[in-house]
Design a protein around this motif. Structure first.
Motif, PDB file in Angstrom:
ATOM      1  N   ASP A 122       0.744  -1.345   0.081  1.00  0.00           N
ATOM      2  CA  ASP A 122      -0.005  -0.068   0.006  1.00  0.00           C
ATOM      3  C   ASP A 122       1.008   1.052   0.093  1.00  0.00           C
ATOM      4  N   SER A 123       0.481   2.310  -0.871  1.00  0.00           N
ATOM      5  CA  SER A 123       1.188   3.564  -0.849  1.00  0.00           C
ATOM      6  C   SER A 123       2.607   3.262  -1.085  1.00  0.00           C
ATOM      7  N   ALA A 124       3.358   3.568  -0.221  1.00  0.00           N
ATOM      8  CA  ALA A 124       4.773   3.670  -0.625  1.00  0.00           C
ATOM      9  C   ALA A 124       5.237   2.059  -0.941  1.00  0.00           C
ATOM     10  N   GLY A 125       4.504   1.207  -0.244  1.00  0.00           N
ATOM     11  CA  GLY A 125       4.676  -0.291  -0.383  1.00  0.00           C
ATOM     12  C   GLY A 125       4.106  -0.644  -1.687  1.00  0.00           C
ATOM     13  N   GLY A 126       3.157   0.087  -2.296  1.00  0.00           N
ATOM     14  CA  GLY A 126       2.760  -0.135  -3.694  1.00  0.00           C
ATOM     15  C   GLY A 126       3.924   0.302  -4.594  1.00  0.00           C
ATOM     16  N   PHE A 127       4.523   1.133  -4.375  1.00  0.00           N
ATOM     17  CA  PHE A 127       5.809   1.583  -5.152  1.00  0.00           C
ATOM     18  C   PHE A 127       6.645   0.296  -5.099  1.00  0.00           C
ATOM     19  N   LEU A 128       7.100  -0.195  -3.996  1.00  0.00           N
ATOM     20  CA  LEU A 128       8.004  -1.362  -4.097  1.00  0.00           C
ATOM     21  C   LEU A 128       7.565  -2.690  -4.679  1.00  0.00           C
ATOM     22  N   ALA A 129       6.010  -2.686  -4.326  1.00  0.00           N
ATOM     23  CA  ALA A 129       5.711  -4.064  -5.194  1.00  0.00           C
ATOM     24  C   ALA A 129       5.866  -3.948  -6.681  1.00  0.00           C
ATOM     25  N   PHE A 130       5.926  -2.762  -7.368  1.00  0.00           N
ATOM     26  CA  PHE A 130       6.196  -2.724  -8.570  1.00  0.00           C
ATOM     27  C   PHE A 130       7.505  -2.799  -8.993  1.00  0.00           C
ATOM     28  N   THR A 131       8.256  -1.959  -7.978  1.00  0.00           N
ATOM     29  CA  THR A 131       9.777  -1.950  -8.403  1.00  0.00           C
ATOM     30  C   THR A 131      10.531  -3.515  -8.196  1.00  0.00           C
ATOM     31  N   LEU A 142      15.017 -13.268 -12.459  1.00  0.00           N
ATOM     32  CA  LEU A 142      14.047 -14.113 -11.736  1.00  0.00           C
ATOM     33  C   LEU A 142      12.821 -14.126 -12.368  1.00  0.00           C
ATOM     34  N   PRO A 143      12.100 -15.143 -12.006  1.00  0.00           N
ATOM     35  CA  PRO A 143      10.585 -15.046 -12.487  1.00  0.00           C
ATOM     36  C   PRO A 143       9.757 -14.306 -12.015  1.00  0.00           C
ATOM     37  N   ALA A 144       8.872 -13.826 -12.715  1.00  0.00           N
ATOM     38  CA  ALA A 144       7.680 -12.919 -12.059  1.00  0.00           C
ATOM     39  C   ALA A 144       6.963 -13.601 -11.377  1.00  0.00           C
ATOM     40  N   PRO A 145       6.302 -12.654 -10.458  1.00  0.00           N
ATOM     41  CA  PRO A 145       5.281 -13.253  -9.410  1.00  0.00           C
ATOM     42  C   PRO A 145       3.993 -13.493 -10.252  1.00  0.00           C
ATOM     43  N   ALA A 146       3.059 -14.029  -9.531  1.00  0.00           N
ATOM     44  CA  ALA A 146       1.746 -14.333 -10.143  1.00  0.00           C
ATOM     45  C   ALA A 146       0.851 -13.430 -10.356  1.00  0.00           C
ATOM     46  N   GLY A 147       1.006 -12.189  -9.443  1.00  0.00           N
ATOM     47  CA  GLY A 147       0.421 -11.111  -9.670  1.00  0.00           C
ATOM     48  C   GLY A 147       0.897  -9.993  -8.758  1.00  0.00           C
ATOM     49  N   ILE A 148       0.217  -8.773  -8.875  1.00  0.00           N
ATOM     50  CA  ILE A 148       0.569  -7.458  -7.851  1.00  0.00           C
ATOM     51  C   ILE A 148      -0.614  -6.831  -7.702  1.00  0.00           C
ATOM     52  N   VAL A 149      -0.712  -6.532  -6.092  1.00  0.00           N
ATOM     53  CA  VAL A 149      -1.841  -6.005  -5.578  1.00  0.00           C
ATOM     54  C   VAL A 149      -1.147  -4.579  -5.201  1.00  0.00           C
ATOM     55  N   ALA A 150      -2.022  -3.560  -5.570  1.00  0.00           N
ATOM     56  CA  ALA A 150      -1.481  -2.009  -5.128  1.00  0.00           C
ATOM     57  C   ALA A 150      -2.560  -1.363  -4.508  1.00  0.00           C
ATOM     58  N   LEU A 151      -2.527  -1.117  -3.555  1.00  0.00           N
ATOM     59  CA  LEU A 151      -3.374  -0.213  -2.717  1.00  0.00           C
ATOM     60  C   LEU A 151      -3.006   1.141  -2.490  1.00  0.00           C
ATOM     61  N   SER A 152      -3.722   2.122  -3.170  1.00  0.00           N
ATOM     62  CA  SER A 152      -3.453   3.720  -3.252  1.00  0.00           C
ATOM     63  C   SER A 152      -1.972   3.913  -3.535  1.00  0.00           C
ATOM     64  N   PRO A 153      -1.508   3.032  -4.496  1.00  0.00           N
ATOM     65  CA  PRO A 153       0.112   3.334  -4.584  1.00  0.00           C
ATOM     66  C   PRO A 153       0.579   4.525  -5.121  1.00  0.00           C
ATOM     67  N   LEU A 154       1.838   4.739  -4.619  1.00  0.00           N
ATOM     68  CA  LEU A 154       2.654   5.932  -5.100  1.00  0.00           C
ATOM     69  C   LEU A 154       3.528   5.418  -6.062  1.00  0.00           C
ATOM     70  N   VAL A 155       3.403   5.991  -7.408  1.00  0.00           N
ATOM     71  CA  VAL A 155       4.118   5.475  -8.498  1.00  0.00           C
ATOM     72  C   VAL A 155       5.088   6.327  -9.169  1.00  0.00           C
ATOM     73  N   ASP A 156       4.856   7.681  -8.805  1.00  0.00           N
ATOM     74  CA  ASP A 156       5.519   8.862  -9.550  1.00  0.00           C
ATOM     75  C   ASP A 156       6.056   9.640  -8.458  1.00  0.00           C
ATOM     76  N   PRO A 181      13.252   6.555 -10.017  1.00  0.00           N
ATOM     77  CA  PRO A 181      12.983   5.123 -10.377  1.00  0.00           C
ATOM     78  C   PRO A 181      11.621   4.953 -10.256  1.00  0.00           C
ATOM     79  N   SER A 182      10.613   5.993 -10.442  1.00  0.00           N
ATOM     80  CA  SER A 182       9.380   5.891 -10.658  1.00  0.00           C
ATOM     81  C   SER A 182       8.670   4.757 -11.429  1.00  0.00           C
ATOM     82  N   PRO A 183       7.962   3.837 -10.731  1.00  0.00           N
ATOM     83  CA  PRO A 183       7.369   2.849 -11.486  1.00  0.00           C
ATOM     84  C   PRO A 183       6.577   3.071 -12.899  1.00  0.00           C
ATOM     85  N   CYS A 184       5.962   4.244 -12.846  1.00  0.00           N
ATOM     86  CA  CYS A 184       5.181   4.577 -14.001  1.00  0.00           C
ATOM     87  C   CYS A 184       5.913   4.890 -15.204  1.00  0.00           C
ATOM     88  N   ASP A 185       7.475   5.192 -14.999  1.00  0.00           N
ATOM     89  CA  ASP A 185       7.995   5.510 -16.167  1.00  0.00           C
ATOM     90  C   ASP A 185       8.905   4.572 -16.721  1.00  0.00           C
TER      91      ASP A 185
END
Length: 317
Positions: free
Chosen positions: A159-168, A178-192, A232-236
């Motif tokens: 969530d939030s900053a953790g959403g940023f880290l989930a994407f990165t 490394l293999p990709a995980p099965a999925g990503i869940v992002a709660l109100s993520p910071l990405v920019d 390192p913004s995930p959105c970019d």
């Protein structure tokens, strides 16, 4: 591909009262506390006091695990064992919150998902800048793989900053072979991390408690020692190859901007995704599921995504 966005309409009286409480009592604290290294150190009080208010359900087993320079914890609802794992990265602006503040939320998600969770106490400000937080999150994913956990049974959530880290973390895993995980869940993520566009976003000033005006100062602390390097913004980043993504956000929060932006970028990259925008809900409202019925409903949606994107699991007796 067009962004896949669902609008969940309706707001309960409990949710409206809780949002009012946050605006009146919590917003002033976050908005007017100076963002100094001393204040960042004091933020640990949030994590210390969290067990008084945000405990997991009775019967939940919590087991600490030491990693290289940081630690995490297994969260097993009802003491269960499962092949399905939610790797959880807590929010808090990269300087506050931790395992205790998020233990109740993570346990709820794991329980509803028929999973166990591994929650990560990654290093953060003031002791560590953003690159260290990112490295710890990736290390936790690699550790799960080293323990024999199958990537098709792992969902990275945050969530939030953790959403940023989930994407990165997922992006870094792909980059490092490394293999990709099965999925990503992002709660109100910071990405920019480029905050100029968000500053003029219509909901930024109406956010119930997130002090968006402090993000510029926070950015300087986070990127210490990274002069000249791209953000390192995930959105970019090149998002191609990411697994399915599920994003949840409130309709009147500042980071709705990030959620919508990420959905747009995921669509451009051809990544399966879904963004749910919940009417009048606050930042990371599922964390307050004990007080907000919509929080419990959203956790049900998260759990359905986790189950649908992972391989069948075998629960131990």
């Amino acid at each position: 591909m067009e962004p896949v966005i669902e609008h969940r309409l309706g707001s309960s009286p409990k949710a409206r009262r809780f949002a009012l409480f946050m605006r009146v009592f919590i917003r002033p604290v976050f908005f007017y506390s100076p963002l100094t290294r001393f204040m960042l150190r004091l933020a640990v009080v949030l994590d210390w006091g969290a067990p008084l208010l945000m405990r997991p359900a009775k019967g939940t087993v919590v087991e600490r695990v030491e990693l290289a320079g940081f630690h995490g914890e297994w969260i097993r609802p009802d003491g269960r064992a499962a092949d399905r794992v939610v790797l959880y990265l807590h929010g808090g602006g990269f300087f506050c919150c931790g395992l205790r503040t998020h233990r109740g939320l993570v346990a709820r998600i794991a329980s509803r998902s028929d999973a166990v969770a591994f929650s990560v106490a990654y290093r953060q400000l003031p002791g560590a800048p953003l690159p260290v937080s990112m490295a710890d999150a990736l290390e936790a994913y690699g550790w799960l793989l080293d323990q024999g956990r199958k990537p098709e049974n792992i969902v990275i959530a945050g969530d939030s900053a953790g959403g940023f880290l989930a994407f990165t973390s997922a992006l870094a895993a792909l980059k490092n072979g490394l293999p990709a995980p099965a999925g990503i869940v992002a709660l109100s993520p910071l990405v920019d991390l480029d905050h100029e566009a968000r500053a003029s976003y219509e909901h930024t000033r109406r956010d119930a408690y997130v002090p968006v005006h402090r993000l510029k100062a926070l950015k300087r602390l986070l990127l210490a020692g990274m002069d000249g390097e791209p953000l390192p913004s995930p959105c970019d980043r090149d998002l191609r190859g990411l697994p399915p993504v599920f994003i949840v956000a409130g309709s009147r929060e500042a980071l709705r901007y990030d959620a919508e932006l990420m959905a747009e970028r995921l669509a451009q990259a051809g990544v399966p995704h879904r963004l749910q925008i919940w009417e009048d809900q606050i930042h990371v409202f599922p964390a307050f599921a004990g007080a907000i019925p919509e929080g419990r409903e959203a956790i049900g949606e998260i759990a359905a995504f986790v189950r649908d994107t992972t391989s069948p699991v075998a629960l131990a007796d």
